[in-house]
Design a protein around this motif. Sequence first.
Motif, mmCIF file in Angstrom:
data_model
loop_
_atom_site.group_PDB
_atom_site.id
_atom_site.type_symbol
_atom_site.label_atom_id
_atom_site.label_comp_id
_atom_site.label_asym_id
_atom_site.label_seq_id
_atom_site.Cartn_x
_atom_site.Cartn_y
_atom_site.Cartn_z
ATOM 1 N N GLY A 18 16.195 -0.851 -40.803
ATOM 2 C CA GLY A 18 15.145 0.074 -40.400
ATOM 3 C C GLY A 18 14.157 0.379 -41.504
ATOM 4 N N SER A 19 14.577 0.251 -42.761
ATOM 5 C CA SER A 19 13.675 0.586 -43.856
ATOM 6 C C SER A 19 12.909 -0.619 -44.399
ATOM 7 C CB SER A 19 14.457 1.244 -44.987
ATOM 8 O OG SER A 19 15.385 0.338 -45.522
ATOM 9 N N VAL A 20 13.082 -1.775 -43.781
ATOM 10 C CA VAL A 20 12.289 -2.931 -44.190
ATOM 11 C C VAL A 20 10.836 -2.670 -43.823
ATOM 12 C CG1 VAL A 20 11.869 -5.378 -43.752
ATOM 13 C CG2 VAL A 20 14.192 -4.561 -44.002
ATOM 14 N N ASN A 21 9.950 -2.839 -44.785
ATOM 15 C CA ASN A 21 8.527 -2.594 -44.552
ATOM 16 C C ASN A 21 7.944 -3.781 -43.808
ATOM 17 O OD1 ASN A 21 5.894 -1.833 -44.576
ATOM 18 N ND2 ASN A 21 5.713 -1.722 -46.798
ATOM 19 N N GLN A 22 7.581 -3.548 -42.557
ATOM 20 C CA GLN A 22 7.066 -4.628 -41.725
ATOM 21 C C GLN A 22 5.543 -4.658 -41.664
ATOM 22 O OE1 GLN A 22 8.901 -4.045 -37.951
ATOM 23 N NE2 GLN A 22 10.952 -4.443 -38.704
ATOM 24 N N SER A 23 4.904 -3.743 -42.355
ATOM 25 C CA SER A 23 3.445 -3.718 -42.276
ATOM 26 C C SER A 23 2.856 -4.823 -43.158
ATOM 27 C CB SER A 23 2.913 -2.355 -42.716
ATOM 28 O OG SER A 23 3.259 -2.106 -44.044
ATOM 29 N N PHE A 24 1.804 -5.397 -42.682
ATOM 30 C CA PHE A 24 1.107 -6.407 -43.465
ATOM 31 C C PHE A 24 -0.377 -6.318 -43.131
ATOM 32 C CE2 PHE A 24 0.045 -9.463 -40.148
ATOM 33 C CZ PHE A 24 0.947 -9.147 -39.160
ATOM 34 N N ALA A 25 -1.180 -6.792 -44.020
ATOM 35 C CA ALA A 25 -2.631 -6.771 -43.803
ATOM 36 C C ALA A 25 -3.255 -7.903 -44.614
ATOM 37 C CB ALA A 25 -3.216 -5.433 -44.237
ATOM 38 N N TYR A 26 -4.324 -8.433 -44.105
ATOM 39 C CA TYR A 26 -5.114 -9.368 -44.898
ATOM 40 C C TYR A 26 -6.584 -9.131 -44.570
ATOM 41 C CZ TYR A 26 -5.273 -12.346 -40.703
ATOM 42 O OH TYR A 26 -5.456 -12.826 -39.444
ATOM 43 N N ARG A 27 -7.394 -9.313 -45.572
ATOM 44 C CA ARG A 27 -8.821 -9.050 -45.415
ATOM 45 C C ARG A 27 -9.515 -10.278 -44.875
ATOM 46 N NH1 ARG A 27 -10.439 -5.251 -50.479
ATOM 47 N NH2 ARG A 27 -8.560 -4.007 -50.377
ATOM 48 N N GLY A 41 -19.804 -18.711 -41.512
ATOM 49 C CA GLY A 41 -18.734 -18.223 -40.648
ATOM 50 C C GLY A 41 -18.013 -17.033 -41.260
ATOM 51 N N ALA A 42 -17.121 -16.474 -40.438
ATOM 52 C CA ALA A 42 -16.365 -15.316 -40.898
ATOM 53 C C ALA A 42 -15.004 -15.316 -40.201
ATOM 54 C CB ALA A 42 -17.102 -14.026 -40.605
ATOM 55 N N VAL A 43 -14.043 -14.774 -40.867
ATOM 56 C CA VAL A 43 -12.714 -14.588 -40.296
ATOM 57 C C VAL A 43 -12.392 -13.103 -40.387
ATOM 58 C CG1 VAL A 43 -10.259 -15.123 -40.545
ATOM 59 C CG2 VAL A 43 -11.960 -16.870 -41.013
ATOM 60 N N ALA A 44 -12.029 -12.524 -39.254
ATOM 61 C CA ALA A 44 -11.736 -11.096 -39.242
ATOM 62 C C ALA A 44 -10.381 -10.838 -39.896
ATOM 63 C CB ALA A 44 -11.730 -10.578 -37.816
ATOM 64 N N GLY A 45 -10.226 -9.693 -40.479
ATOM 65 C CA GLY A 45 -8.953 -9.311 -41.080
ATOM 66 C C GLY A 45 -8.002 -8.776 -40.016
ATOM 67 N N SER A 46 -6.794 -8.513 -40.425
ATOM 68 C CA SER A 46 -5.797 -8.019 -39.490
ATOM 69 C C SER A 46 -4.924 -6.979 -40.190
ATOM 70 C CB SER A 46 -4.925 -9.165 -38.987
ATOM 71 O OG SER A 46 -3.945 -8.682 -38.094
ATOM 72 N N TYR A 47 -4.293 -6.103 -39.400
ATOM 73 C CA TYR A 47 -3.422 -5.078 -39.957
ATOM 74 C C TYR A 47 -2.336 -4.746 -38.946
ATOM 75 C CZ TYR A 47 -1.671 -0.569 -41.427
ATOM 76 O OH TYR A 47 -0.842 0.459 -41.791
ATOM 77 N N PHE A 48 -1.124 -4.553 -39.430
ATOM 78 C CA PHE A 48 -0.015 -4.082 -38.598
ATOM 79 C C PHE A 48 0.734 -3.021 -39.384
ATOM 80 C CE2 PHE A 48 3.311 -4.010 -35.589
ATOM 81 C CZ PHE A 48 4.492 -3.908 -36.284
#
Length: 101
Positions: free
Chosen positions: A54-63, A70-77
Amino acid sequence: MNIAHALYHDEAGFIVSAELVLISTICVVGLVVGLSEVAWGVNEELEDVGSAFGSVNQSFAYRGAAGCKGAVAGSYFGDEYDYCDSQWNLACDSQPTAESY
């Protein structure tokens, strides 16, 4: 055949039944207490394993990346706190609850 008959009727090493009852009672009480402690330890270790998951950090993000063509959108969880996601939620000393009819 005579040896088997002699061993069957030999009472030199016979244990008195009262001694056998006393020894078996002590063994059973010791086993019950020992298995109770084993169950408590297994529950605590499984709670630790569950808390670790339960304490494993599952959040991730990239810009995102952007350039002239062109462009690539970032993501976040983001991982939120789960219900009973603590190490101290196990209570083995609580009273049993009655069944509802």
